[in-house]
Enzyme design. Structure first.
Site, PDB file in Angstrom:
ATOM      1  N   GLU A  36      -6.152  -2.778  -1.520  1.00 18.27           N
ATOM      2  CA  GLU A  36      -6.439  -1.885  -2.825  1.00 18.27           C
ATOM      3  C   GLU A  36      -6.610  -3.061  -3.720  1.00 18.27           C
ATOM      4  O   GLU A  36      -6.143  -4.023  -4.026  1.00 18.27           O
ATOM      5  CB  GLU A  36      -5.452  -0.806  -3.157  1.00 18.27           C
ATOM      6  CG  GLU A  36      -5.711  -0.250  -4.563  1.00 18.27           C
ATOM      7  CD  GLU A  36      -4.339   0.498  -5.012  1.00 18.27           C
ATOM      8  OE1 GLU A  36      -3.225   0.474  -4.633  1.00 18.27           O
ATOM      9  OE2 GLU A  36      -4.760   1.466  -5.869  1.00 18.27           O
ATOM     10  N   ARG A 262       5.226  -6.657   8.140  1.00 13.99           N
ATOM     11  CA  ARG A 262       4.485  -7.713   6.919  1.00 13.99           C
ATOM     12  C   ARG A 262       5.268  -9.112   7.082  1.00 13.99           C
ATOM     13  O   ARG A 262       6.291  -8.911   7.467  1.00 13.99           O
ATOM     14  CB  ARG A 262       4.466  -6.752   5.609  1.00 13.99           C
ATOM     15  CG  ARG A 262       6.040  -6.525   5.300  1.00 13.99           C
ATOM     16  CD  ARG A 262       5.907  -5.804   3.996  1.00 13.99           C
ATOM     17  NE  ARG A 262       4.942  -5.950   3.079  1.00 13.99           N
ATOM     18  CZ  ARG A 262       4.304  -4.975   2.465  1.00 13.99           C
ATOM     19  NH1 ARG A 262       4.701  -3.813   2.334  1.00 13.99           N
ATOM     20  NH2 ARG A 262       3.206  -5.389   1.417  1.00 13.99           N
ATOM     21  N   LYS A 272       3.651  -6.888  -4.977  1.00 12.46           N
ATOM     22  CA  LYS A 272       2.786  -7.387  -5.985  1.00 12.46           C
ATOM     23  C   LYS A 272       3.633  -7.125  -7.531  1.00 12.46           C
ATOM     24  O   LYS A 272       2.954  -7.635  -8.410  1.00 12.46           O
ATOM     25  CB  LYS A 272       1.486  -6.257  -5.998  1.00 12.46           C
ATOM     26  CG  LYS A 272       0.423  -6.773  -5.078  1.00 12.46           C
ATOM     27  CD  LYS A 272      -0.718  -5.602  -5.098  1.00 12.46           C
ATOM     28  CE  LYS A 272      -1.626  -5.925  -4.007  1.00 12.46           C
ATOM     29  NZ  LYS A 272      -2.569  -4.953  -3.661  1.00 12.46           N
TER      30      LYS A 272
END
Length: 559
Positions: A36, A262, A272
RNA sequence: UCCCCUUUAGUGUAACGGUUAGCACAUAACUCUCUGAAAGUUACGGUCGUGGUUCGAAUCCACGAAGGGGAACCA
């Protein structure tokens, strides 16, 4: 270049692919990397990039770059630019296959209309709070919305009016009609479309309804012919929904979602949001601060794409949550830079040395190898003269018993030059050592075949010829292995106050004068350094990528 | 509390019913060295627990434990 001696190790995803190829389910493999565009990429994304593009490469398949841009409020072109730059820098190429989920908004809309006609979706006019209340809890089933049984015609009319902008944000949503009693909360009639009168970075004001990720993703994958849709573990519970949409729309040749863990790295944070906070709150200088785990930060720090790809291979791919030792990343750069970086003399904390028996005005151009690991890198000359600087810590007035550098009356070899002996220590009024007076043995010139050898060899620069430089040393940003892993403490509490040390009086050999931003060197016995983008001819600035491994100081510290 | 996933040396990962459980990093020691680096050699250290199936289990089953994820009109 093509054949790799260190082949990428296998993993459970590659096994699934091998199997799909064997059974003929697929003949061509197609993956995608779907960020994204709402932030900068970090080392965790690098893992995903290497996985997706690496699989495409190894199976002679394709990997698309797709911007998963279904939420205009969070996304920006600034990020789509940086993401492309970072993926390219890592060494991967999507050819002409760069897509946006927003490219599919029309098709996505048509599919939604189809779902309404099929009785698989309905417009719900409840408020967000009502929706939440009706969803139930993990232990209690949800309740049917009073709007659940609207007719297809009414749903169609309403959905079209939503699209036409007749309604305000939050007044209606389109929901998939699935199962309000499912133990999987994501299956309790999830929202498919919401109204957002926001300008989209790609589609502008063309749309005011936007699809949700869970809906857009499987269809985007399907439209691009993706065979294996790889994502991280938190989407595991979304998989039934992913499959449900493909089934509800009766799409053939369905992509398969596979989840992997991850990447987490010790002594840093990876989300983030936290990275953004570090930037916004001034703990670092920006997204590309060399202490950041962002791709741009690592790049500025001096990491190479090769080293990051090797790191990703070594970390592997599996389904369990892991915390990877940052030492593995550091090893990967050292390994790469050791083979490629030119060796240079640089004195970080200078101590003056005068060779008393060396002619006052003589300057010798001494030859030295650029990289002992790679003869083809050639040789260069370094000026040597009567006044030199050595590293402060290469002298000890009262040496530790295993210290084999310079101390009073002792000898040491100056790298690529001569053996010198410390004859006298000069101190200032405060008792600080300010100068060493030494003698050299002219018979011991490097390359002369002198049989004499001493235990220690140290680096140096010629006082008259050295350039001044600023050198930035970085330590880990956090003092805790897992700063985000404490329920009772904020990750900021673990910030390392000494993560940046700026050294101003560094002296470097003249060959370093024309270094360009990003150039990488090994400062002999100090570590790997690169030229910072902000470096100028007037002020040379270097970043320490990583120190050399140092067994001596470690051994001493332990005692 | 309910659902899903996971569990192999300090860390990461391999072994897919049959190997002395492999590899890398980390750690330690030694060799070598005009970088106390690199390189080389060696050492260290492991199958979450309990039952079961089997000639044989890290691998299959059951139960338990621990960790992670899940109730945005985020992705």
């Amino acid at each position: 270049m093509e054949e790799k001696t260190n082949a990428t190790p296998t993993n459970f995803i590659r096994e699934i692919i091998d199997d799909d190829l064997k059974t003929g389910k697929h003949t061509k493999i197609h993956t995608r990397f779907p960020p994204e565009p709402n932030g900068y990429l970090h080392i965790g994304h690098a893992k995903s990039i290497c996985l997706n593009f690496g699989i495409a490469r190894d199976y002679s398949g394709l990997c698309n770059l797709r911007f998963d841009d279904t939420n205009p409020e969070k996304e920006d072109v600034e990020y789509v630019d940086s993401i492309q730059e970072d993926v390219k820098w890592l060494g991967f190429d999507w050819d002409d296959r760069m897509y946006y989920a927003s490219d599919y908004f029309q098709k996505l809309y048509e599919f939604a209309v189809q779902m309404i006609k099929d009785g698989n979706a309905y417009v719900d006019s409840s408020t967000a709070q009502e929706l939440k209340d009706m969803r139930g809890t993990p232990t209690e089933p949800g309740m049917f919305s009073p709007f659940r049984n609207r007719s297809a015609d009414e749903n169609l009319r309403l959905f079209n009016e939503m699209k036409e902008g007749k309604y305000e944000d939050g007044t209606h949503v389109l929901r998939a009609k699935i199962d309000m009693a499912s133990p999987n909360m994501h299956m309790r009639d999830p929202v498919v479309y919401r109204i957002k009168k926001a300008t989209h970075h790609n589609t502008g004001d063309e749309w005011c309804i936007y699809p949700m990720y869970d809906y857009a993703h499987p269809i985007s994958d399907w439209m691009e012919g993706i065979t294996h849709s790889l994502c991280t573990l938190e989407f595991e519970v979304h998989r039934p929904l992913y499959d449900w949409f493909l089934e509800a729309l009766n799409l053939k040749n369905r992509p398969r979602q596979i989840e992997f863990a991850r990447l987490n790295l010790t002594y840093t944070v990876m989300s983030k949001r936290k990275l953004l906070e570090l930037v916004q709150e001034g703990y670092v200088s920006g997204w590309d601060d060399p202490r950041m785990p962002t791709i741009c930060g690592l790049r500025r720090r001096g990491y190479t794409p090769e080293s990051i790809r090797n790191f990703a291979d070594r970390v592997g791919v599996a389904k369990r949550d892991a915390l990877t030792d940052v030492a593995l990343l550091e090893h990967s750069v050292r390994e790469d830079l050791n083979k490629t970086a030119l060796r240079m003399m640089a004195v970080l904390k200078p101590l003056k040395v005068v060779i008393t028996n060396y002619p006052d005005d003589l300057v010798e151009e001494l030859e030295t190898i650029n990289n002992p690991e790679d003869e083809t890198k050639g040789y260069r000359k370094i000026p040597f003269s009567k006044e030199l600087f050595i590293e402060e810590e290469d002298f000890q007035e009262t040496p530790h018993k295993k210290f084999h550098r310079l101390s009073p009356g002792k000898e040491v070899r100056l790298k690529s030059a001569y053996i010198i002996k410390c004859e006298e220590v000069i101190k200032n009024a405060d008792g600080d050592i300010i100068e060493l007076r030494c003698t050299y043995d002219p018979e011991t010139k490097s390359g002369s075949g002198s049989p004499r050898s001493v235990k220690g060899t140290i680096h140096w620069v010629s006082a008259r010829h050295a350039l001044k430089a600023e050198v930035r040393l970085y330590e880990r940003l956090f003092i805790d292995e897992d700063p985000a892993g404490h329920d009772d403490k904020d990750f900021r509490e673990f910030i390392n106050p000494d993560s940046l040390q700026i050294l101003n009086g560094c002296l470097i050999e003249p060959a370093l004068a024309n270094g360009k931003a990003g150039d990488k060197y090994q400062f002999i016995r100090n570590g790997y350094f690169c030229v910072d983008p902000l470096s100028t001819e007037k002020l040379l600035v270097f970043n320490r990528t990583v120190a050399l491994k140092e067994s001596f100081t470690k051994a001493v510290e332990k005692k």
